[in-house]
Design a protein around this motif. Structure first.
Motif, mmCIF file in Angstrom:
data_model
loop_
_atom_site.group_PDB
_atom_site.id
_atom_site.type_symbol
_atom_site.label_atom_id
_atom_site.label_comp_id
_atom_site.label_asym_id
_atom_site.label_seq_id
_atom_site.Cartn_x
_atom_site.Cartn_y
_atom_site.Cartn_z
ATOM 1 N N LYS A 247 54.269 14.083 -9.502
ATOM 2 C CA LYS A 247 54.257 14.852 -10.745
ATOM 3 C C LYS A 247 53.552 14.122 -11.885
ATOM 4 C CE LYS A 247 58.476 17.451 -9.714
ATOM 5 N NZ LYS A 247 59.832 17.839 -10.194
ATOM 6 N N ALA A 248 52.797 13.089 -11.568
ATOM 7 C CA ALA A 248 52.107 12.316 -12.608
ATOM 8 C C ALA A 248 50.997 13.162 -13.223
ATOM 9 C CB ALA A 248 51.546 11.030 -12.022
ATOM 10 N N PHE A 249 51.216 13.613 -14.448
ATOM 11 C CA PHE A 249 50.318 14.580 -15.085
ATOM 12 C C PHE A 249 48.899 14.038 -15.213
ATOM 13 C CE2 PHE A 249 48.407 16.641 -18.781
ATOM 14 C CZ PHE A 249 48.614 17.981 -18.489
ATOM 15 N N SER A 250 48.759 12.808 -15.698
ATOM 16 C CA SER A 250 47.417 12.248 -15.895
ATOM 17 C C SER A 250 46.648 12.177 -14.584
ATOM 18 C CB SER A 250 47.512 10.857 -16.523
ATOM 19 O OG SER A 250 48.027 10.928 -17.831
ATOM 20 N N ALA A 251 47.324 11.748 -13.521
ATOM 21 C CA ALA A 251 46.649 11.643 -12.224
ATOM 22 C C ALA A 251 46.189 13.010 -11.737
ATOM 23 C CB ALA A 251 47.576 10.992 -11.204
ATOM 24 N N ILE A 252 46.995 14.036 -11.960
ATOM 25 C CA ILE A 252 46.629 15.386 -11.520
ATOM 26 C C ILE A 252 45.407 15.887 -12.284
ATOM 27 C CG2 ILE A 252 47.402 17.787 -11.402
ATOM 28 C CD1 ILE A 252 50.287 16.667 -11.136
#
Length: 295
Positions: A247-252
């Motif tokens: 759920k890591a937003f930046s990675a997505i």
């Protein structure tokens, strides 16, 4: 003299349990990759501690001693109480306990390390540097002190000076994964992408076993690849980061952009949709998704 109200022993035991090892965990400095997570953990602990205060509970020595292992001395009580006071935002009492602790253990470098991180969390950079330097004088061959000094410089935006401190720690232990990771982050802030990638590579080959550390190593290396338009490498690293924290937003979002740039619009749309689901309020991500859908 400050009179500290008593607390029921069961309640102080619960409070210590809620905070757990986070009492002694040094946080990271400025709003880099890892600090967002650290700040969230700190805020969670603060909320739980504040609930205890809302029930009119306070911290006293007898209750803390009853919650510690048998034979705990006053030094352990003071260290624990200082941490508890900090978690409930009673900073003057926390600092007073650290000061008393130093009168009992003036040659214990770990106390300087603990108080130095306390000062860092209060953004008292000069005081933090003084304590870390004092600890380093007592224990000059331990990497924890140049590492901590580097964290202060990084928090102040002095990335070149931070790198110098991390260099010192790495000279002491060339496999010091946390110093390699911190030095890579400093180089990212200086836009030294290739040098940062080398440090991320070394950190991942070192004893960097904690999943959180490995996550930020992959995330940082992926960002370096993204910044140099190495789309394939960026996607590979973001894949690794997301295998640790899905759920890591930046990675997505960063993987979505890398996929778009390498021509995989289908995968980019999937990632942007996933990011919007996690954070519907992020206007930039919604705009990117709408743009790709309209093609």
């Amino acid at each position: 003299m400050i009179t500290i109200p008593r607390i029921r022993r069961l309640d102080i035991a619960v409070l210590i349990g809620l905070l757990g090892l986070a009492l002694w965990a040094p946080p990271v400095r400025s709003e880099s990759f890892s600090e967002k997570l650290t700040r969230q953990l700190h805020n969670n602990a603060m909320r739980e501690s504040q609930k205890a205060l809302d029930r009119n509970l306070m911290v006293d020595e007898e209750s803390i001693r009853a919650s510690l292992p048998a034979g705990a001395d006053r030094r352990m009580v003071l260290r624990t109480r200082a941490s508890l006071y900090e978690k409930v935002a009673d900073f003057p009492r926390a600092e007073a306990d650290f000061a008393e602790l130093l009168t009992l253990t003036r040659n214990d470098p770990s106390v300087y390390l603990d108080r130095g991180y306390f000062y860092m969390r209060r953004q008292r950079w000069a005081d933090a540097l003084a304590d870390f330097t004092a600890g380093a004088r007592i224990e000059p061959r331990k990497t924890a002190y140049p590492y901590a000094i580097g964290r202060v410089h990084a928090a102040m935006g002095e990335y070149e000076r931070a790198i110098q401190s991390y260099n010192e720690a790495i000279r002491m232990d060339w496999q010091d994964g946390r110093s390699l990771l911190a030095r890579a982050e400093a180089k990212i802030n200086l836009e030294r992408w290739a040098d940062a990638k080398i440090d991320y590579d070394r950190a991942l080959r070192s004893a960097l076993r904690a999943p959180t550390d490995r996550f930020f190593a992959f995330l940082g290396r992926g960002y370096a690849a993204l910044s140099t338009e190495d789309w394939e490498a960026a996607v590979a690293d973001f894949d690794q980061a997301l295998s640790i924290d899905e759920k890591a937003f930046s990675a997505i979002v960063w993987r979505a952009y890398a996929n778009e740039r390498r021509g995989r619009v289908d995968l980019a749309i999937e990632d942007y949709e996933r990011a919007v689901a996690y954070d519907p309020a992020d206007a930039a991500t919604r705009t990117s998704l709408q743009r790709l859908r309209s093609k």
